[in-house]
Design a protein around this motif. Structure first.
Motif, mmCIF file in Angstrom:
data_model
loop_
_atom_site.group_PDB
_atom_site.id
_atom_site.type_symbol
_atom_site.label_atom_id
_atom_site.label_comp_id
_atom_site.label_asym_id
_atom_site.label_seq_id
_atom_site.Cartn_x
_atom_site.Cartn_y
_atom_site.Cartn_z
ATOM 1 N N GLY A 185 -10.282 -13.457 18.593
ATOM 2 C CA GLY A 185 -9.340 -13.360 19.697
ATOM 3 C C GLY A 185 -10.037 -13.134 21.032
ATOM 4 N N THR A 186 -9.475 -13.683 22.077
ATOM 5 C CA THR A 186 -9.982 -13.522 23.428
ATOM 6 C C THR A 186 -8.870 -12.967 24.310
ATOM 7 O OG1 THR A 186 -9.297 -15.739 24.118
ATOM 8 C CG2 THR A 186 -11.484 -15.527 23.097
ATOM 9 N N SER A 187 -9.231 -12.612 25.543
ATOM 10 C CA SER A 187 -8.225 -12.102 26.468
ATOM 11 C C SER A 187 -7.156 -13.148 26.754
ATOM 12 C CB SER A 187 -8.898 -11.655 27.769
ATOM 13 O OG SER A 187 -9.769 -10.591 27.534
ATOM 14 N N ILE A 188 -7.567 -14.415 26.824
ATOM 15 C CA ILE A 188 -6.596 -15.488 27.052
ATOM 16 C C ILE A 188 -5.666 -15.607 25.851
ATOM 17 C CG2 ILE A 188 -6.334 -17.973 27.378
ATOM 18 C CD1 ILE A 188 -8.956 -17.940 28.911
ATOM 19 N N LEU A 189 -6.230 -15.563 24.630
ATOM 20 C CA LEU A 189 -5.408 -15.656 23.436
ATOM 21 C C LEU A 189 -4.500 -14.435 23.302
ATOM 22 C CD1 LEU A 189 -5.038 -17.682 21.134
ATOM 23 C CD2 LEU A 189 -6.642 -16.331 19.782
ATOM 24 N N ALA A 190 -4.938 -13.293 23.833
ATOM 25 C CA ALA A 190 -4.110 -12.087 23.775
ATOM 26 C C ALA A 190 -2.802 -12.282 24.534
ATOM 27 C CB ALA A 190 -4.879 -10.895 24.343
ATOM 28 N N ILE A 191 -2.840 -13.079 25.602
ATOM 29 C CA ILE A 191 -1.610 -13.355 26.354
ATOM 30 C C ILE A 191 -0.593 -14.069 25.463
ATOM 31 C CG2 ILE A 191 -0.646 -14.607 28.325
ATOM 32 C CD1 ILE A 191 -3.332 -14.188 29.738
ATOM 33 N N PHE A 192 -1.059 -15.062 24.712
ATOM 34 C CA PHE A 192 -0.169 -15.772 23.795
ATOM 35 C C PHE A 192 0.331 -14.836 22.692
ATOM 36 C CE2 PHE A 192 -2.822 -19.159 25.598
ATOM 37 C CZ PHE A 192 -1.852 -20.039 26.038
ATOM 38 N N PHE A 193 -0.565 -13.962 22.228
ATOM 39 C CA PHE A 193 -0.147 -13.007 21.202
ATOM 40 C C PHE A 193 0.965 -12.104 21.724
ATOM 41 C CE2 PHE A 193 -0.583 -8.574 19.849
ATOM 42 C CZ PHE A 193 -0.154 -8.690 18.530
ATOM 43 N N ILE A 194 0.791 -11.586 22.923
ATOM 44 C CA ILE A 194 1.802 -10.688 23.502
ATOM 45 C C ILE A 194 3.133 -11.407 23.685
ATOM 46 C CG2 ILE A 194 2.391 -9.401 25.603
ATOM 47 C CD1 ILE A 194 -0.620 -8.715 25.828
ATOM 48 N N GLN A 195 3.066 -12.668 24.115
ATOM 49 C CA GLN A 195 4.297 -13.442 24.273
ATOM 50 C C GLN A 195 4.998 -13.645 22.938
ATOM 51 O OE1 GLN A 195 2.803 -16.970 26.187
ATOM 52 N NE2 GLN A 195 2.989 -16.105 28.257
ATOM 53 N N ARG A 196 4.240 -14.002 21.898
ATOM 54 C CA ARG A 196 4.839 -14.204 20.578
ATOM 55 C C ARG A 196 5.393 -12.894 20.030
ATOM 56 N NH1 ARG A 196 6.771 -15.952 18.035
ATOM 57 N NH2 ARG A 196 5.900 -16.591 16.045
ATOM 58 N N ALA A 197 4.711 -11.789 20.287
ATOM 59 C CA ALA A 197 5.197 -10.492 19.827
ATOM 60 C C ALA A 197 6.506 -10.129 20.516
ATOM 61 C CB ALA A 197 4.140 -9.418 20.075
ATOM 62 N N GLN A 198 6.602 -10.422 21.818
ATOM 63 C CA GLN A 198 7.843 -10.147 22.544
ATOM 64 C C GLN A 198 9.003 -10.943 21.968
ATOM 65 O OE1 GLN A 198 6.639 -11.059 26.547
ATOM 66 N NE2 GLN A 198 6.037 -8.937 27.010
ATOM 67 N N GLU A 199 8.740 -12.193 21.578
ATOM 68 C CA GLU A 199 9.779 -13.022 20.962
ATOM 69 C C GLU A 199 10.247 -12.421 19.644
ATOM 70 O OE1 GLU A 199 8.000 -16.825 20.561
ATOM 71 O OE2 GLU A 199 7.875 -17.198 22.719
ATOM 72 N N ALA A 200 9.353 -11.671 18.981
ATOM 73 C CA ALA A 200 9.701 -11.019 17.717
ATOM 74 C C ALA A 200 10.246 -9.612 17.928
ATOM 75 C CB ALA A 200 8.480 -10.979 16.805
ATOM 76 N N GLY A 201 10.455 -9.233 19.192
ATOM 77 C CA GLY A 201 11.002 -7.919 19.492
ATOM 78 C C GLY A 201 9.984 -6.804 19.565
ATOM 79 N N LEU A 202 8.701 -7.155 19.685
ATOM 80 C CA LEU A 202 7.626 -6.164 19.759
ATOM 81 C C LEU A 202 6.957 -6.263 21.120
ATOM 82 C CD1 LEU A 202 6.087 -6.869 16.242
ATOM 83 C CD2 LEU A 202 7.726 -5.067 16.834
ATOM 84 N N ASP A 203 6.895 -5.153 21.818
ATOM 85 C CA ASP A 203 6.381 -5.163 23.188
ATOM 86 C C ASP A 203 5.016 -4.479 23.235
ATOM 87 O OD1 ASP A 203 6.259 -5.590 25.890
ATOM 88 O OD2 ASP A 203 7.394 -3.789 26.409
ATOM 89 N N PHE A 204 3.982 -5.262 23.627
ATOM 90 C CA PHE A 204 2.627 -4.712 23.741
ATOM 91 C C PHE A 204 2.045 -5.047 25.108
ATOM 92 C CE2 PHE A 204 3.013 -5.747 19.144
ATOM 93 C CZ PHE A 204 2.966 -4.450 18.655
#
Length: 337
Positions: free
Chosen positions: A294-313
């Protein structure tokens, strides 16, 4: 007196050799930790030079702990030029390629005229017919004439469209106060290429991957920050005492015992997201975002996908708590709050 590569010198304690008076290190970049360890005990000199300079080209005077580590000045019989791409002298403080010239230079490569012509080029600063050797090393000159070594000009990798000088990555990691030696390589252990960093801690220290990554984020642009970090008791050495990069262990792939499957809704959701981001990896609750590449750029996509699943990071959550288990615990704590 002894001459050793820096990596070899760092494997022994100065107290084991009470009769040693002068230590010359050469063949690799000299890390500050080596100076801190050896300079109070012996007369420590740092030498530099390719074999084509027969054999050393520059050398320092005695080094002292806390001083900036240079490669010194040219030895008698040799000259050193720091040049830009147009073979013009680089200004003081600017990085250019280091060329060696003078009577101490080798004649060329035996029975290899093409290679000789490529590396031994005309010297515009010498007498007619004089030549200089293109070292392939990067250097800069201080105002006092001392030379600073900045790694290989060809020690460059390409990752996600960016060109990265591994020497710059290693220098940044080596500035961490708990790191004695640092090596960076491009690896493809998990399929996709990723930048991996290896650190040998100073005695008594145990920096965590998260701490090393945080340090690198403060020192380098995002695309140069390694994805995975491994700490080693010592770097593997080749027979001539230099770092054997091919023998470095694969990072982040040590077998784990007791890997458990996700049991909570948050863990299950995060495992699904990890599987999407890292398709070729085996995902468990103990899987780490950065160890998987994982990279900082990929972390942005991870955070977005987590938000879609109701998880806020936040990005800080991912850096400090990169495993699925830790992230799920954060989500549970916020839900309870």
């Amino acid at each position: 007196h002894a001459v050793l590569p820096p990596t070899a010198a760092l494997t022994v304690a100065p107290g084991r050799f009470p009769a040693l008076r002068t230590l010359v290190v050469a063949g690799e970049a000299c890390p500050p930790e080596l100076v801190e360890r050896w300079a109070p005990r012996v007369r420590l000199l740092n030498a530099y030079g390719p074999t084509e300079g027969t054999v050393c080209a520059t050398m320092t005077g005695p080094l002292s702990a806390g001083d900036e580590v240079t490669i010194g000045r040219p030895l008698p019989g040799l000259d050193a030029h720091v040049l830009d791409n147009e073979l013009r002298q680089a200004p003081v403080g600017e990085i250019g390629e280091l060329f060696i010239a003078g009577p101490g230079l080798a004649r060329g490569y035996l029975n290899r005229p093409a290679m000789t012509a490529e590396r031994f080029v005309a010297n515009p600063f010498g007498a007619p017919g004089a030549r200089m050797f293109r070292t392939g090393d990067l250097a800069s000159r201080r105002s006092d004439g001392q030379l600073l070594f900045h790694g290989r000009a060809d020690d460059q990798v390409k990752l996600r469209g960016f060109r990265i000088e591994l020497g710059e990555v290693e220098a940044a990691l080596g500035r961490h106060p708990q790191v004695a030696q640092a090596v960076a390589v491009l690896r493809t252990d998990h399929g996709a290429p990723q930048l991996a960093a290896y650190a040998v801690p100073i005695e008594g220290a145990a920096p965590t991957p998260a701490e090393l990554r945080e340090h690198m984020l403060r020192s380098l642009p995002d695309f140069m920050v390694p994805a995975v970090y491994s700490t080693l008791a010592a770097l593997p050495l080749s027979p001539n005492g230099k770092v054997d990069r091919a023998a470095l262990p694969a990072p982040g792939v040590l077998p784990r015992t007791g890997r458990r499957e996700p049991s909570t809704p948050a863990e299950k959701a995060l495992c699904e997201i990890f599987c999407e981001l890292f398709e070729s990896a085996s995902i468990g609750v103990d899987s780490s975002f950065f160890e998987l590449g994982g990279t900082s750029i990929l972390a942005i996509f991870f955070i977005q996908r987590a938000q879609e699943a109701g998880l806020d990071f936040s990005p800080r959550d991912v850096i400090d708590n990169p495993t699925i288990e830790a992230l799920a615990a954060i989500a549970a704590a916020r839900s309870d709050g």
